[in-house]
Design a protein around this motif. Structure first.
Motif, short mmCIF file in Angstrom:
data_model
loop_
_atom_site.label_atom_id
_atom_site.label_comp_id
_atom_site.label_asym_id
_atom_site.label_seq_id
_atom_site.Cartn_x
_atom_site.Cartn_y
_atom_site.Cartn_z
N ILE A 122 0.81 -1.05 -0.10
CA ILE A 122 0.15 0.36 -0.33
C ILE A 122 0.92 1.13 0.01
CG2 ILE A 122 -1.61 1.46 1.09
CD1 ILE A 122 -3.08 -1.01 2.20
N HIS A 123 0.48 2.41 -0.96
CA HIS A 123 1.43 3.31 -1.30
C HIS A 123 0.57 3.92 -0.69
CE1 HIS A 123 3.94 2.04 -4.46
NE2 HIS A 123 4.56 1.16 -2.94
N PHE A 124 1.08 5.10 -0.12
CA PHE A 124 0.12 7.13 1.25
C PHE A 124 1.13 7.77 0.40
CE2 PHE A 124 0.23 10.01 3.79
CZ PHE A 124 -1.26 9.79 4.12
N VAL A 125 0.40 8.56 -0.53
CA VAL A 125 1.44 10.17 -1.01
C VAL A 125 0.98 11.00 0.11
CG1 VAL A 125 1.47 11.19 -2.49
CG2 VAL A 125 1.33 9.39 -3.27
N LYS A 126 2.57 11.60 0.43
CA LYS A 126 2.07 13.28 1.42
C LYS A 126 2.80 14.09 0.29
CE LYS A 126 2.53 15.47 5.37
NZ LYS A 126 0.67 16.09 6.29
N THR A 127 1.79 15.20 0.45
CA THR A 127 2.44 16.53 0.19
C THR A 127 2.50 17.67 0.91
OG1 THR A 127 1.20 15.99 -1.87
CG2 THR A 127 1.52 18.43 -2.10
N LEU A 128 4.05 17.99 0.38
CA LEU A 128 5.45 18.09 1.59
C LEU A 128 4.45 20.00 1.00
CD1 LEU A 128 7.85 17.01 2.03
CD2 LEU A 128 6.26 15.84 2.98
N ASP A 129 4.95 20.86 2.24
CA ASP A 129 4.78 22.04 2.23
C ASP A 129 6.04 22.93 1.89
OD1 ASP A 129 1.97 21.97 2.62
OD2 ASP A 129 2.20 22.12 4.53
N ASP A 130 7.27 22.19 2.48
CA ASP A 130 7.87 22.80 2.42
C ASP A 130 8.64 21.42 2.09
OD1 ASP A 130 7.92 25.14 4.00
OD2 ASP A 130 7.68 24.45 5.11
N TYR A 131 9.61 21.76 0.98
CA TYR A 131 9.82 20.50 0.53
C TYR A 131 12.13 21.02 0.51
CZ TYR A 131 6.79 23.00 -2.82
OH TYR A 131 5.51 23.20 -3.21
N TYR A 132 11.56 20.19 2.09
CA TYR A 132 13.25 19.86 2.74
C TYR A 132 13.85 18.66 1.68
CZ TYR A 132 10.95 21.78 6.31
OH TYR A 132 9.71 22.72 7.42
N LEU A 133 14.99 18.78 1.48
CA LEU A 133 15.75 17.80 0.15
C LEU A 133 15.16 17.91 -0.64
CD1 LEU A 133 16.59 14.69 2.78
CD2 LEU A 133 17.91 16.62 2.00
N GLY A 134 14.16 18.90 -1.17
CA GLY A 134 13.79 20.02 -2.53
C GLY A 134 12.12 18.50 -2.87
N ALA A 135 12.00 17.48 -2.03
CA ALA A 135 11.06 16.92 -2.29
C ALA A 135 9.90 17.41 -1.53
CB ALA A 135 11.08 15.75 -0.78
N MET A 136 8.49 16.78 -2.72
CA MET A 136 7.80 17.70 -2.36
C MET A 136 6.90 16.59 -2.27
SD MET A 136 5.21 19.61 -5.81
CE MET A 136 3.72 20.34 -5.24
N TYR A 137 7.10 15.33 -2.69
CA TYR A 137 6.38 14.09 -2.80
C TYR A 137 7.13 13.34 -1.56
CZ TYR A 137 3.35 15.68 -6.59
OH TYR A 137 2.96 16.41 -7.61
#
Lengths: 401, 113
Positions: A122-137
């Motif tokens: 099962i995959h859960f996708v979290k969208t980040l508000d601050d892109y730590y390490l450039g990560a949005m997802y």
């Protein structure tokens, strides 16, 4: 009287059973469709419930993982080890959906959904508000717990079976309720036939006897023709009367089987129907060999009469009737209208007729079938629409001399 | 005569040093070396706001061509202390080359383990 009633019931039992079977097939099909629909709906709701539960857990994990990413972002590149957790695996993707880092087992991710099944994960996708390490997802992955699936399938099977049984019982009850009017109509028709049959005998016998006794030598040609017409009409009614009598009373009489010379019988019955066939300019082609059968004379006469009468009734003008008698079988063919292949199986049903134009009650072939069944005679019908119909009656070896 | 030779040698060594450096080292590193906020930290700030390679590079290019306090990813404290940089005098090609080098140097992708 009760024996007679039982006989009548058995006669329309076939058509009732057929209606019952058709209705139940349709009913069961609809019930199965309904159960399938409910099952799919139940399965979907259970799946949704499972996703909802997992989502709550995974949201908590995601919050923890975001905190770790934040710390790593702050200390990067002094610290460079991607945060791992034994409870889940994860991956991070940038705004352009390019992979930054992944520990996932299944890398087929769909960032347009919040939670979904990927194989047995099962995959859960979290969208980040601050892109730590450039990560949005941030994608979290856990193993799918299949216990809900097993429970759901078992529930569907158990509840579906109970529902099917209950609805089938209801269906049976309702079908009997709906068929009651049809049953009553058939009973009414039977009773009507019984009542009228008794009133037909005397006048028909009187007409036929007087027609036979009349001196034709002193009659003009015109009157002879008129007399022939009266004779045909009377014989038609007589034939109908005998069928009705057989139907109403014939089953009650005890069979008196004797060796019947079929060739002699057929010649006799052809002679009887000669005037009737002549009125439609139908000719007989007879190919008769000697054959004897142990059978009740009244019943075999009814059988042959009905098959010949049928061949006349549904034949064309100037047509022919071919009768072939062999030791093991008799064939009666006409050059008439024929029957649709889909109706061949139902022609022996009571009140069933080839067409509505030829008249009759549709009881003749039903009588033929009941006699054939009683003496284990095998009847086969082959018909070509517009060309004609052939009835083949095979005799069992035990009844042969 | 000795002084002339010394001067020529010094200029020669300085020129060799200058031309051995790339466009990023020549034009960016020289000043940023003296800032308390390293280029790595600035890169992380850009990454935190712009995330992807294309968006980050576009944002950097836009800012360097038209520096503006509103567009800066640095804190107000930093800007108050050091101010806004001057508009770049690099050509577009040189600027893109410098940004590409900057991205390759500080990108996190191949460094995470």
């Amino acid at each position: 009287m009760s024996a007679l009633k039982n006989r009548d019931i058995s006669l329309y039992l076939n058509s009732e059973k057929q209606s019952l079977r058709r209705f139940l097939t349709l009913y069961i099909f609809l019930v199965l469709a309904l159960i399938s629909l409910l099952s799919v709906s139940y399965y979907k709701s259970q799946e949704k419930l499972m996703f909802s539960n997992q989502r709550t857990v995974l949201s908590g994990y995601a919050t923890e993982q975001v905190k770790r990413l934040k710390i790593l972002h702050h200390y990067f590149p002094t610290r460079y080890k991607y945060p791992r957790d034994r409870r889940f695996k994860s991956a991070i993707y940038d705004i352009e959906r390019v992979l930054i880092f992944s520990t996932l087992d299944n890398n087929h991710v769909n960032m347009d959904k919040v939670i979904y099944r990927a194989g047995n994960k099962i995959h859960f996708v979290k969208t980040l508000d601050d892109y730590y390490l450039g990560a949005m997802y941030l994608i979290l992955e856990i193993d799918e717990d299949r216990a809900w699936f097993r429970d759901t399938i078992w529930n569907i099977i158990a509840l579906g079976t109970i529902m099917l049984i209950v609805l089938a019982i209801f269906g049976l009850f309702f079908v009997r309720l709906f068929l009651k009017p049809m049953k009553n109509s058939i009973e009414l028709l039977d009773n009507f036939i019984k009542d009228t049959t008794h009133e037909l005998n005397t006048p028909i016998s009187a007409i036929l006897a007087n027609v036979e006794m009349m001196d034709k030598s002193i009659m003009s040609e015109k009157n002879i023709k008129k007399l022939a017409r009266i004779n045909i009409a009377a014989k038609t009614v007589s034939h109908l009367y005998q069928d009705l009598t057989y139907l109403v009373l014939g089953h009650q009489r005890i069979s008196k089987d004797e060796w019947i010379d079929l060739k002699k019988l057929i010649l006799n019955r052809v002679d009887y129907f000669y005037i009737l066939s002549k009125s439609k300019k139908i000719s007989f082609q007879l190919d008769l060999e000697d054959s004897k059968l142990l059978i009740d004379p009244v019943k075999i006469a009814r059988m042959i009469d009905n098959l010949i009468s049928n061949a006349i009734k549904y034949n064309k003008r100037n047509g022919t009737i071919q009768i072939v008698l062999r030791d093991e079988y008799v064939l009666i063919s006409d050059t008439g209208i024929g029957i649709n292949s889909d109706k061949v199986n139902s022609i022996f049903d009571r009140y069933s007729r080839f067409t509505n134009s030829a008249g009759g009650f549709g009881i003749g072939l039903n009588i033929v079938k009941s006699i054939a069944d009683e003496y284990n005679l095998k009847i086969t019908v082959s018909s070509v629409l517009g060309e004609g119909t052939t009835f083949r009656v095979e005799f069992p070896k035990g009844n042969k001399k | 005569m000795k002084n002339i030779i010394k001067t020529i040698v010094t200029i020669g060594i300085f020129s060799t040093y200058l031309f051995s450096q790339n466009v990023f080292e020549r034009n960016c590193l020289v000043c940023h070396e003296h800032f308390p906020a390293s280029l790595q930290r600035m890169f992380m700030s850009y990454l935190k706001v712009y995330s992807g390679e294309i968006t980050t590079k576009a944002a950097l290019k836009g800012y360097l061509q038209n520096p503006d306090k509103k567009l800066s990813v640095m804190s107000d404290l930093f800007i108050d202390r050091f101010g806004i940089k001057d508009k770049t005098d690099l050509t577009e090609k040189e600027l893109e080359e410098a940004i590409n080098i900057y991205w390759d140097l500080y990108n996190v992708r191949n460094k995470l383990r």
